[in-house]
Design an enzyme around this catalytic site. Structure first.
Site, PDB file in Angstrom:
ATOM      1  N   GLY A  47      -0.863   7.586  10.466  1.00 51.86           N
ATOM      2  CA  GLY A  47      -1.815   6.806   9.696  1.00 51.86           C
ATOM      3  C   GLY A  47      -2.728   6.068  10.654  1.00 51.86           C
ATOM      4  N   GLN A  52      -8.496  -0.381  13.369  1.00 49.41           N
ATOM      5  CA  GLN A  52      -7.897   0.105  14.616  1.00 49.41           C
ATOM      6  C   GLN A  52      -8.886   0.873  15.497  1.00 49.41           C
ATOM      7  OE1 GLN A  52      -4.321   1.853  12.458  1.00 49.41           O
ATOM      8  NE2 GLN A  52      -3.373   1.157  14.358  1.00 49.41           N
ATOM      9  N   CYS A 105       3.312   1.298  15.741  1.00 46.04           N
ATOM     10  CA  CYS A 105       1.894   1.193  15.426  1.00 46.04           C
ATOM     11  C   CYS A 105       1.092   1.618  16.646  1.00 46.04           C
ATOM     12  CB  CYS A 105       1.565  -0.259  15.053  1.00 46.04           C
ATOM     13  SG  CYS A 105      -0.168  -0.524  14.641  1.00 46.04           S
ATOM     14  N   LEU A 106       0.077   2.430  16.432  1.00 42.80           N
ATOM     15  CA  LEU A 106      -0.740   2.907  17.556  1.00 42.80           C
ATOM     16  C   LEU A 106      -1.379   1.737  18.317  1.00 42.80           C
ATOM     17  CD1 LEU A 106      -2.530   5.975  15.893  1.00 42.80           C
ATOM     18  CD2 LEU A 106      -0.605   6.029  17.499  1.00 42.80           C
ATOM     19  N   HIS A 147       1.848   0.168   5.372  1.00 43.07           N
ATOM     20  CA  HIS A 147       1.551  -0.222   6.768  1.00 43.07           C
ATOM     21  C   HIS A 147       0.039  -0.223   7.010  1.00 43.07           C
ATOM     22  CE1 HIS A 147       2.442  -0.070  11.264  1.00 43.07           C
ATOM     23  NE2 HIS A 147       1.168   0.235  11.214  1.00 43.07           N
ATOM     24  N   GLU A 148      -0.637   0.850   6.557  1.00 44.72           N
ATOM     25  CA  GLU A 148      -2.085   0.942   6.782  1.00 44.72           C
ATOM     26  C   GLU A 148      -2.844  -0.072   5.926  1.00 44.72           C
ATOM     27  OE1 GLU A 148      -2.877   2.485   9.332  1.00 44.72           O
ATOM     28  OE2 GLU A 148      -0.969   3.525   9.515  1.00 44.72           O
ATOM     29  N   HIS A 151      -3.047  -3.344   7.494  1.00 43.21           N
ATOM     30  CA  HIS A 151      -4.092  -3.448   8.523  1.00 43.21           C
ATOM     31  C   HIS A 151      -5.401  -3.966   7.925  1.00 43.21           C
ATOM     32  CE1 HIS A 151      -2.527  -1.976  12.312  1.00 43.21           C
ATOM     33  NE2 HIS A 151      -1.985  -0.910  11.748  1.00 43.21           N
TER      34      HIS A 151
HETATM   35 ZN   LIG Z   1      -0.457   0.252  12.543  1.00 46.11          ZN
END
Ligand SMILES: [Zn+2]
Length: 195
Positions: A47, A52, A105-106, A147-148, A151
């Protein structure tokens, strides 16, 4: 175009993202969606939310298939992952008994922690053609969406863990914020200008 991924410590990750205006030219939206997918797959993410890549707008993409495949050995009924873009999403409901799963998380490379989330959600969102849907999701796909979605609200998974656990990873987070982190994709740290 593959964007560098904004690392922990950049204020864009703590901001509430703005709706994508209805009059955004379709070509511009399609380019953003294509870039989001390209960047997500390049970084092997399941995701990616627009903040991000440094854009504070309400859009995220997911492809939960790899997560669902990873989870196949349990006794839950078979779940299939989905690849989809969500524009201007609104969380309608989150229900059921919270369950724990170790998330990453990236934007926070090298940190994984168990996060509690409700298993069943209903989300209202626009698709890539700006058509509005209201749809239920569950299990791993719901978790990736939650999760997304977080963000877009300026919330990171590290905000959802206990104070004690957070204390344990504080050093790691500080190092990431200072630019002392590596990943097999390009990271963009707070204070770095341009691309
Ligand atoms: Zn994340």
């Amino acid at each position: 175009m593959i964007y560098p991924i904004v690392a922990y410590g950049d204020p864009v990750l703590k901001a509430r993202a703005k709706d994508i205006p209805t009059d955004l030219p379709a070509a511009e939206l399609q380019k953003l969606i294509a870039d989001m997918y390209e960047t997500m797959y390049y970084a092997h993410g399941v995701g990616l939310a627009a903040p991000q890549i440094g854009k504070s707008v309400r859009l995220f993409v997911i492809d939960s298939a790899p997560m669902v495949e990873d989870d196949e050995d349990d006794n839950e009924p078979a779940e299939t992952g989905i690849k989809r873009v969500f524009i201007n999403p609104v969380m309608v409901s989150e229900t059921g008994e919270e369950w724990a799963f170790e998330e990453g998380c990236l934007s926070i490379p090298g940190v994984r922690e168990r996060v509690m989330r409700c298993p069943d959600i209903v989300l209202r969102y626009e698709d890539e053609n700006r058509q509005v849907h209201e749809e239920a999701f569950s299990g791993m796909t719901a978790r990736v969406i939650q999760h997304e979605y977080d963000h877009l609200e300026g919330v990171l998974f590290t905000d959802k863990i206990s104070g004690f656990k957070k204390q344990l990873i504080k050093g790691k987070l500080t190092r990431i914020a200072k630019g002392e982190a590596k990943a097999d994709y390009r990271l963009r740290f707070a204070g770095q200008r341009g691309r």
